[in-house]
Scaffold this active site. Structure first.
Site, PDB file in Angstrom:
ATOM      1  N   ARG A 137      -7.113   0.509  13.430  1.00 44.32           N
ATOM      2  CA  ARG A 137      -5.653   0.708  13.335  1.00 44.32           C
ATOM      3  C   ARG A 137      -5.097   1.796  11.666  1.00 44.32           C
ATOM      4  O   ARG A 137      -7.070   2.054  11.583  1.00 44.32           O
ATOM      5  CB  ARG A 137      -4.720  -0.881  12.426  1.00 44.32           C
ATOM      6  CG  ARG A 137      -5.612  -0.858  10.916  1.00 44.32           C
ATOM      7  CD  ARG A 137      -4.515  -1.903  10.286  1.00 44.32           C
ATOM      8  NE  ARG A 137      -5.252  -2.992   9.660  1.00 44.32           N
ATOM      9  CZ  ARG A 137      -5.385  -2.036   7.643  1.00 44.32           C
ATOM     10  NH1 ARG A 137      -4.253  -1.003   7.978  1.00 44.32           N
ATOM     11  NH2 ARG A 137      -5.998  -2.868   6.951  1.00 44.32           N
ATOM     12  N   ASN A 146      -9.569   5.580   3.226  1.00 41.26           N
ATOM     13  CA  ASN A 146      -8.756   5.428   2.141  1.00 41.26           C
ATOM     14  C   ASN A 146      -8.548   6.193   1.136  1.00 41.26           C
ATOM     15  O   ASN A 146      -7.476   7.424   2.103  1.00 41.26           O
ATOM     16  CB  ASN A 146      -9.472   4.133   1.611  1.00 41.26           C
ATOM     17  CG  ASN A 146      -8.403   2.288   1.176  1.00 41.26           C
ATOM     18  OD1 ASN A 146      -6.888   2.791   1.311  1.00 41.26           O
ATOM     19  ND2 ASN A 146      -9.059   1.546   0.998  1.00 41.26           N
ATOM     20  N   GLU A 179      -9.424  -6.356  10.383  1.00 36.78           N
ATOM     21  CA  GLU A 179     -10.762  -6.762   9.588  1.00 36.78           C
ATOM     22  C   GLU A 179     -10.734  -8.619   9.797  1.00 36.78           C
ATOM     23  O   GLU A 179      -9.379  -8.678  10.294  1.00 36.78           O
ATOM     24  CB  GLU A 179     -10.031  -6.582   8.264  1.00 36.78           C
ATOM     25  CG  GLU A 179      -9.927  -5.600   7.188  1.00 36.78           C
ATOM     26  CD  GLU A 179      -9.050  -5.418   6.031  1.00 36.78           C
ATOM     27  OE1 GLU A 179      -9.647  -4.667   5.250  1.00 36.78           O
ATOM     28  OE2 GLU A 179      -7.610  -5.944   5.892  1.00 36.78           O
ATOM     29  N   ASP A 185     -10.293   1.678  -3.773  1.00 33.57           N
ATOM     30  CA  ASP A 185      -8.955   2.306  -2.784  1.00 33.57           C
ATOM     31  C   ASP A 185      -7.874   2.982  -3.262  1.00 33.57           C
ATOM     32  O   ASP A 185      -8.065   3.686  -2.316  1.00 33.57           O
ATOM     33  CB  ASP A 185      -7.429   0.735  -2.711  1.00 33.57           C
ATOM     34  CG  ASP A 185      -7.368  -0.271  -1.233  1.00 33.57           C
ATOM     35  OD1 ASP A 185      -6.609   1.257  -0.673  1.00 33.57           O
ATOM     36  OD2 ASP A 185      -7.197  -1.191  -1.684  1.00 33.57           O
ATOM     37  N   GLU A 187       0.731  -1.241  -0.014  1.00 32.07           N
ATOM     38  CA  GLU A 187       0.013  -0.399  -0.120  1.00 32.07           C
ATOM     39  C   GLU A 187       0.806   1.779   0.240  1.00 32.07           C
ATOM     40  O   GLU A 187       1.466   1.158   0.460  1.00 32.07           O
ATOM     41  CB  GLU A 187      -0.858   0.165   0.946  1.00 32.07           C
ATOM     42  CG  GLU A 187      -2.350  -0.403   1.149  1.00 32.07           C
ATOM     43  CD  GLU A 187      -3.496   0.643   0.456  1.00 32.07           C
ATOM     44  OE1 GLU A 187      -2.607   1.671  -0.147  1.00 32.07           O
ATOM     45  OE2 GLU A 187      -4.394   0.585   0.279  1.00 32.07           O
ATOM     46  N   ASN A 228      -4.973   3.428   8.095  1.00 33.55           N
ATOM     47  CA  ASN A 228      -5.090   2.732   7.247  1.00 33.55           C
ATOM     48  C   ASN A 228      -4.252   3.907   5.649  1.00 33.55           C
ATOM     49  O   ASN A 228      -3.207   4.351   6.702  1.00 33.55           O
ATOM     50  CB  ASN A 228      -6.261   2.366   6.677  1.00 33.55           C
ATOM     51  CG  ASN A 228      -6.450   1.490   4.947  1.00 33.55           C
ATOM     52  OD1 ASN A 228      -5.571   0.640   5.221  1.00 33.55           O
ATOM     53  ND2 ASN A 228      -7.209   1.627   4.353  1.00 33.55           N
TER      54      ASN A 228
END
Length: 299
Positions: free
Chosen positions: A101, A154, A121, A204, A18, A103
């Site tokens: 958490r 996101n 998740e 995303d 990511e 992202n």
């Protein structure tokens, strides 16, 4: 469009790669492996990946004006000294929540670090809803919470005139825009500018090009799409050889290369055998547009 080329440049197979960011000074691509708990740097010269392990899921990385990097790790904003492999906590958020958490995160044109949280998740894209929030770490190291009730915080970026903030809460299947005040970092007047179609799946990570168009990586959609935020129309689709495309950025000498991260978490053996490059980093050339260099955190 026949000139578009896609190449897997780092095929080590991250669990959830990511937050790709081009570090112009070092001439490397930075990114994180969230569940692999490492911050990575890929060099186009050596074709090698260096990785620094951290003690919690690490979800975004950004440049820092004073040198080195800032990261979001667990529910902490932290500083990362690369050569020393040293992570120092700056501040923590969501102290009242045990299961969240950070992202995705990105630095705004004024040097503020925006990042949002989500619930841990159970499996990819399956989680307790509305547990996340969107935060900003200011250069004086204070933190502001913009809003909560987020599912999966996101993709984020800013318009070329710095008057609009673009944001994705993945499970809304929408790319949203806010009015943005670059002087104060305040956001308001939220609206949807694009709703994803079924085959595009989950929005995303996101970045903007020098023509002011947005590029969105589609998780489980195996593609990046180019959107016009003014008209809400999709202008282009680039399909990748992996389903779980997670984010994108421009990089290279003149920011004409696009880098796309991907994930392998949640894929069984059969799926992975069909997509051996899952979790790899891809370089796309020939798009005919350039990107905007990343802003460094000013604190």
């Amino acid at each position: 469009m026949s000139s578009v080329r896609i190449e897997c440049v780092a095929g080590e197979g991250c669990r959830i790669a990511e937050s790709p960011v081009w570090d112009e000074k070092e001439g490397v691509l930075l990114y994180v492996d969230i569940t692999g708990r490492q911050v990575c740097r890929w060099s186009p010269l050596t074709r090698q990946v260096q990785a620094i392990p951290v003690d919690a899921p690490v979800s975004s990385v950004a440049l820092r004006k004073s040198g080195d990097y800032v990261i979001t790790v667990g529910t902490r904003f932290a500083a990362l000294k690369w050569k020393e492999e040293l992570v120092t906590t700056i501040t923590q958020v969501d102290k009242d929540k045990a299961n969240t958490r950070f992202n995705d995160g990105k630095v705004d044109p004024a040097g503020r670090y925006f990042a949002g949280t989500m619930a841990e998740e159970v499996r990819p894209a399956v989680l307790e809803r509305h547990q996340g929030s969107l935060y900003t770490l200011f250069p004086d190291l204070s933190v502001v919470k913009h809003f909560d009730q987020v599912d999966i915080s996101n993709g984020l970026d800013w318009s070329l005139d710095h008057k609009t903030f673009f944001y994705i809460d993945s499970l809304s299947y929408s790319v949203d825009a806010f009015d943005y005040d670059v002087q104060t970092g305040k956001i308001g007047n939220r609206r949807s500018i694009y709703k994803l179609e079924k085959e595009e799946s989950i929005p995303d990570g996101m970045c903007i090009d020098t023509e002011g168009k947005l590029w969105v990586a589609c998780y489980d959609g195996g593609r990046v799409i180019r959107l016009d935020p003014e008209t809400g129309k999709r202008l282009q689709t680039v399909k990748l050889p992996v389903d779980k495309t997670t984010s994108c950025c421009f990089g290279g000498k003149d920011y004409s290369e696009m880098y796309v991260t991907s994930a392998s978490d949640g894929m069984d053996k059969e799926w992975l055998s069909r997509q051996p490059q899952a979790g790899g980093i891809f370089k796309i050339t020939g798009l005919g547009v350039k990107g905007v260099p990343p802003y460094p955190f000013a604190g």
